[in-house]
Design an enzyme around this catalytic site. Structure first.
Site, PDB file in Angstrom:
ATOM      1  CE1 TYR A 130     -17.397  19.261  23.790  1.00  0.00           C
ATOM      2  CE2 TYR A 130     -15.553  17.733  23.558  1.00  0.00           C
ATOM      3  CZ  TYR A 130     -16.060  19.025  23.528  1.00  0.00           C
ATOM      4  OH  TYR A 130     -15.231  20.076  23.229  1.00  0.00           O
ATOM      5  CE  LYS A 147       1.585  -1.990   3.654  1.00  0.00           C
ATOM      6  NZ  LYS A 147       0.151  -1.892   3.773  1.00  0.00           N
TER       7      LYS A 147
HETATM    8  C1  PLP Z   1       0.797  -6.250  -0.479  1.00  0.00           C
HETATM    9  C2  PLP Z   1       1.124  -6.242   0.966  1.00  0.00           C
HETATM   10  N1  PLP Z   1       2.135  -7.000   1.420  1.00  0.00           N
HETATM   11  C3  PLP Z   1       2.491  -7.035   2.718  1.00  0.00           C
HETATM   12  C4  PLP Z   1       1.775  -6.298   3.663  1.00  0.00           C
HETATM   13  C5  PLP Z   1       2.144  -6.410   5.117  1.00  0.00           C
HETATM   14  O1  PLP Z   1       1.100  -7.057   5.770  1.00  0.00           O
HETATM   15  P1  PLP Z   1       1.141  -7.367   7.345  1.00  0.00           P
HETATM   16  O2  PLP Z   1       1.248  -6.065   8.024  1.00  0.00           O
HETATM   17  O3  PLP Z   1      -0.157  -8.049   7.595  1.00  0.00           O
HETATM   18  O4  PLP Z   1       2.301  -8.247   7.586  1.00  0.00           O
HETATM   19  C6  PLP Z   1       0.713  -5.511   3.242  1.00  0.00           C
HETATM   20  C7  PLP Z   1      -0.042  -4.752   4.231  1.00  0.00           C
HETATM   21  O5  PLP Z   1      -1.101  -4.259   4.082  1.00  0.00           O
HETATM   22  C8  PLP Z   1       0.373  -5.478   1.857  1.00  0.00           C
HETATM   23  O6  PLP Z   1      -0.647  -4.741   1.413  1.00  0.00           O
END
Ligand code: PLP
Length: 364
Positions: free
Chosen positions: A261, A40
């Site tokens: 700044y 994602k």
């Molecule tokens: C439901 C879920 N699974 C897996 C992951 C992956 O987690 P990580 O990046 O800590 O391995 C996430 C990340 O936010 C998540 O929300």
């Protein structure tokens, strides 16, 4: 003569081989369980298409995104047999696109389950899904009372092919946190009410909690991308993101000169300042003002003054001019200054550093 030497202010190198090595390490820990991948947010800012393709070459076949839009973007780059799971479920009104793109929803509520069931009935086809339970985050997934409702009325799942029962760990990076065991217990109790169904619990850090947490499918993201999975322990993963910013100007300033700044840093002696073309618009967080460091030819140099939108300023008084020519690259994320170290200085986590990395970089 001061000349700007590159079209971009920085070069971001993403080591796909390191991602593949990290995947192999995680898959090795999981043994018989499958290692999927959280891709994602554009694979945590690193570029979902090259990252997913690198993972495919390691036989990864389970990809997790948050939104349908991310899945639609990724689908043409994956073979049909690779699964794309949409963690926020199937949005109402987009069922046709969801199915056309061969996506699998994570169902997070009774309402989402009913929606999916009705769709299955309407098109007279069994539809795959993951069902997520909340075991301690109060964020996504069926609550304890919704779980009771579901198990008391199993026909709610008629027409749904439940591929995995899933939950997510709140504090897995802290191995001594009692929540890990509590969530495991709660998850196993839920699983016992749907025997025979496959399960998925571990994120990156969860994989390092040991085999009780592994189940059938893990969903690591951060560890694939080089972020340390266990607080207080050496990081066994390879670094993936390497960021170099470009020097665009240097200047000598007398003692007592304010930099940037608000003049939040002032020289106490004659100093040499290098301006580097990376700023908070590139995800180089403003909280690194007067706290960040960079490396030039292996020397650590401090960031001084506030981070601007497009630039940062470094005190390079200790360095010879040969290292400071306009166009020269300085290391911002490197083996000497890892994503986790940058995050600690910025007061955040490696995840936020990676997902903030800007769109203005040259990306290799
Ligand atoms: C439901 C879920 N699974 C897996 C992951 C992956 O987690 P990580 O990046 O800590 O391995 C996430 C990340 O936010 C998540 O929300």
């Amino acid at each position: 003569m001061m000349q700007v030497a590159g079209k971009t202010g920085a070069v971001l190198r993403i080591d796909l081989r390191a991602i593949r090595d990290n995947y192999r390490l995680l898959q090795g820990l999981l043994g018989a369980g499958q290692c999927g991948a959280a891709v994602k947010a554009d694979a945590y800012g690193l570029g979902v298409v090259p990252v997913a393709q690198a993972l495919l070459r390691e036989s990864c076949r389970h990809f997790f995104v948050a939104h349908l839009e991310e899945a639609i973007f990724l689908r043409p780059h994956l073979p049909t047999e690779a699964q794309i799971y949409v963690m926020h479920g199937s949005p109402v009104g987009y069922e046709a696109e969801f199915l056309e793109n061969n996506c699998i929803p994570v169902l997070n509520s009774i309402d989402q389950i009913i929606f999916w069931q009705q769709l299955a009935a309407k098109i007279q086809r069994r539809l795959p899904a993951i069902v997520q339970f909340d075991t301690g985050m109060a964020r996504m997934g069926l609550s304890a009372s919704e779980a009771d409702q579901l198990f008391g009325k199993p026909e709610l799942l008629d027409g749904i092919e439940v591929q995995y029962l899933m939950s997510h760990l709140a504090s897995a990076e802290d191995q001594s946190n009692p929540m890990n065991q509590q969530q495991l217990l709660a998850f196993n109790a839920l699983r016992s009410r749907m025997p025979g169904c496959k399960a998925s619990l571990a994120n990156s850090s969860g994989i390092f909690l040991g085999k009780d947490f592994h189940f059938d499918l893990a969903r690591p993201g951060a560890a694939l991308y080089g972020v340390a999975p266990v607080t207080g322990q050496a990081n066994p993963l390879k670094p993936v993101a390497h960021l170099q910013g470009r020097i665009i100007q240097t200047r000598e300033i007398p003692a007592g000169t304010g930099v940037g700044y608000g003049s939040t840093w002032r020289s106490t002696q004659t100093s040499r300042i290098a301006t580097v073309a990376v700023g908070y618009a590139d995800g180089w967080m403003r909280s690194l003002s007067n706290r960040g460091i960079a490396h030039i030819a292996g020397h650590a140099v401090p960031m001084v003054g506030n981070v601007s939108m497009d630039t940062i300023t470094l005190d390079v008084s200790a360095l010879a001019a040969t290292h400071l020519q306009p166009g020269a690259l300085v290391d911002l994320i490197s083996a000497d200054n890892t994503v986790d170290q940058v995050a600690a200085r910025a007061g955040t986590i490696g995840y936020e550093i990676l997902t903030s990395l800007g769109g203005r970089y040259e990306r290799n």
